[in-house]
Design an enzyme around this catalytic site. Structure first.
Site, PDB file in Angstrom:
ATOM      1  CG  ASP A 130      -3.309 -10.122  -1.200  1.00 50.33           C
ATOM      2  OD1 ASP A 130      -2.059 -10.368  -0.937  1.00 50.33           O
ATOM      3  OD2 ASP A 130      -4.121  -9.483  -1.753  1.00 50.33           O
ATOM      4  N   GLY A 151       1.681  -6.600  -6.922  1.00 49.50           N
ATOM      5  CA  GLY A 151       1.482  -5.696  -7.987  1.00 49.50           C
ATOM      6  C   GLY A 151       1.899  -5.798  -9.184  1.00 49.50           C
ATOM      7  CG  ASP A 204      -7.306  -7.679  -7.118  1.00 45.81           C
ATOM      8  OD1 ASP A 204      -8.172  -7.934  -7.842  1.00 45.81           O
ATOM      9  OD2 ASP A 204      -7.513  -7.003  -6.149  1.00 45.81           O
TER      10      ASP A 204
HETATM   11  P1  13P Z   1      -2.301  -5.605  -8.778  1.00 49.03           P
HETATM   12  O1  13P Z   1      -3.162  -4.307  -8.191  1.00 49.03           O
HETATM   13  O2  13P Z   1      -1.117  -5.257  -9.811  1.00 49.03           O
HETATM   14  O3  13P Z   1      -3.335  -6.349  -9.518  1.00 49.03           O
HETATM   15  O4  13P Z   1      -1.852  -6.168  -7.569  1.00 49.03           O
HETATM   16  C1  13P Z   1      -2.454  -7.241  -6.706  1.00 49.03           C
HETATM   17  C2  13P Z   1      -1.693  -7.627  -5.291  1.00 49.03           C
HETATM   18  O5  13P Z   1      -0.592  -7.292  -5.344  1.00 49.03           O
HETATM   19  C3  13P Z   1      -2.567  -8.345  -4.450  1.00 49.03           C
HETATM   20  O6  13P Z   1      -1.911  -8.741  -3.514  1.00 49.03           O
HETATM   21  O1  G3H Z   2      -3.035  -5.818  -2.677  1.00 48.61           O
HETATM   22  C1  G3H Z   2      -4.418  -5.434  -2.891  1.00 48.61           C
HETATM   23  C2  G3H Z   2      -5.351  -6.482  -3.676  1.00 48.61           C
HETATM   24  O2  G3H Z   2      -5.280  -5.953  -4.928  1.00 48.61           O
HETATM   25  C3  G3H Z   2      -6.674  -6.276  -3.039  1.00 48.61           C
HETATM   26  O3  G3H Z   2      -7.042  -5.226  -2.876  1.00 48.61           O
HETATM   27  O4  G3H Z   2      -7.890  -4.441  -0.550  1.00 48.61           O
HETATM   28  O5  G3H Z   2      -9.219  -3.575  -2.435  1.00 48.61           O
HETATM   29  O6  G3H Z   2      -9.344  -6.065  -2.047  1.00 48.61           O
HETATM   30  P1  G3H Z   2      -8.443  -4.729  -1.942  1.00 48.61           P
HETATM   31 ZN    ZN Z   3      -0.228  -7.270  -2.675  1.00 46.29          ZN
END
Ligand code: 13P
Ligand code: G3H
Ligand code: ZN
Length: 330
Positions: free
Chosen positions: A93, A233, A277
């Site tokens: 990610d 997001g 997430d």
């Molecule tokens: P959220 O913070 O809305 O859960 O988005 C997660 C995300 O885009 C991880 O790449």
């Molecule tokens: O896009 C972000 C994800 O929610 C991951 O978050 O970098 O805190 O693990 P993190």
């Molecule tokens: Zn993201």
């Protein structure tokens, strides 16, 4: 060099083609620890849903990339043991460099995101193309991004959305060869996606955020028909869980997410990967706070992480069944 194929993982190609055809989206859930991984696999086995296990830069720092990869390998075996061999993708990610993407590809990831969205257009194209060229040698999928989400995008802080410009998508996809494209149409990372003053009040006094820019999504779909689109997001910030956090000592103020009906609508379009997430973090935290507040003598982590994992599993099942529509698509 380890190929994801030896680990029983799959890339996104067939999953995305089926998701667009079937008008649903594949869940992309982030994981950092054992309980999140267990909850994801249990939820996906029980609903027979394919899944994308996401590892962020933060997750790599927290849990170690090696451990997370072995956990993903374990997830494949765990799913079989639970009785259903769900397709599992291991995805990086928000990869921010060629070197990081290469290291994940060499180490058994089946999909990577190269996030050059904060770069000038030509640099984004060049970086994404370089990653695609390497990834495709190994049959690994690549997600690129155009447009910047408001809020905190890893190290990138954007005060305002820079919505994806539909006039750029065709050129970007053609020049880079990416397999999917993350776009910016009003979602953002974290639990505070909108300020209350951006919202309206419904008849029940509930804050309703501004709708996603479906006009931009439709314009993008016209320009690259049938091409897999990704929404980052996409947490909805469940208010019942936020209320539990605040009841038991938390202080989450003005936490507002993307309404689930908006995501349901997006899932029926070319959006075939939806990233969630924060909702998982909120659900786990709500349970941990509640259990510890009600059992102040408790000190066995299994006694609060276990119920947190169960709550997380229910949240994921709800997303799969009621929001993304990936139930029975595994
Ligand atoms: P959220 O913070 O809305 O859960 O988005 C997660 C995300 O885009 C991880 O790449
Ligand atoms: O896009 C972000 C994800 O929610 C991951 O978050 O970098 O805190 O693990 P993190
Ligand atoms: Zn993201």
């Amino acid at each position: 060099m380890v190929s994801y194929k030896e680990l029983g993982l799959v890339n996104t190609k067939e999953l995305f083609a089926k998701a667009i055809e079937g008008k649903y989206a594949i869940p992309a859930f982030n994981f950092n620890n054992l309980e999140q991984m267990q909850a994801i696999v249990q939820a996906c086995v029980e609903t027979k849903s394919p899944v994308i296990l996401q590892v962020s830069a933060g997750a790599r720092k927290y849990a170690n990339q090696t451990l997370l990869r072995y956990m993903a390998q374990g997830a494949v075996e765990y799913a079989k043991e639970l009785g259903f061999n769900v397709p599992i993708v291991l995805h990086l990610d928000h990869g921010d460099s060629f070197e990081l993407c290469k290291s994940c590809i060499d180490f058994g990831f089946s999909s990577v995101m190269i996030d050059g969205s904060h770069l000038p257009y030509d640099e984004n194209v060049a970086l994404t193309k370089r990653v695609v060229e390497y990834a495709h040698l190994h049959d690994v999928s690549v997600e690129g991004e155009l447009g910047v989400l408001a809020g905190v995008e890893d190290e990138v802080v954007a005060e305002h959305h820079t919505y994806t410009r539909p006039e750029e998508v065709e050129d970007f996809v053609k020049k880079t060869g990416v397999d999917s494209l993350a776009i910016s149409i009003g979602t953002s990372h974290g639990a505070n996606k909108f300020r209350p003053e951006q919202c309206t009040l419904d008849a029940n006094g509930v804050l309703v955020p501004p709708p996603l820019r479906f006009d931009i999504l439709e314009e993008i779909e016209k320009r690259i028909p049938g091409f897999p689109i990704v929404l980052h997001g996409s947490s909805s910030v469940p208010q019942d869980q936020v209320a539990i956090i605040n009841k038991y000592g938390g202080n989450m103020k003005n936490a507002i997410g993307i309404p689930e009906d908006q995501l349901r609508k997006a899932a029926t379009s070319a959006v075939c990967k939806i990233n969630i997430d924060s909702d998982g973090r909120i659900a786990m935290t709500a349970t941990v706070r509640e259990v510890l507040a009600n059992n102040p003598m408790e000190f066995d982590p299994r006694k609060y992480l276990g119920p947190a994992r169960d709550n997380l599993k229910e949240l994921y099942k709800h997303k799969i069944i009621d929001v993304l529509g990936s139930v029975n698509r595994g």
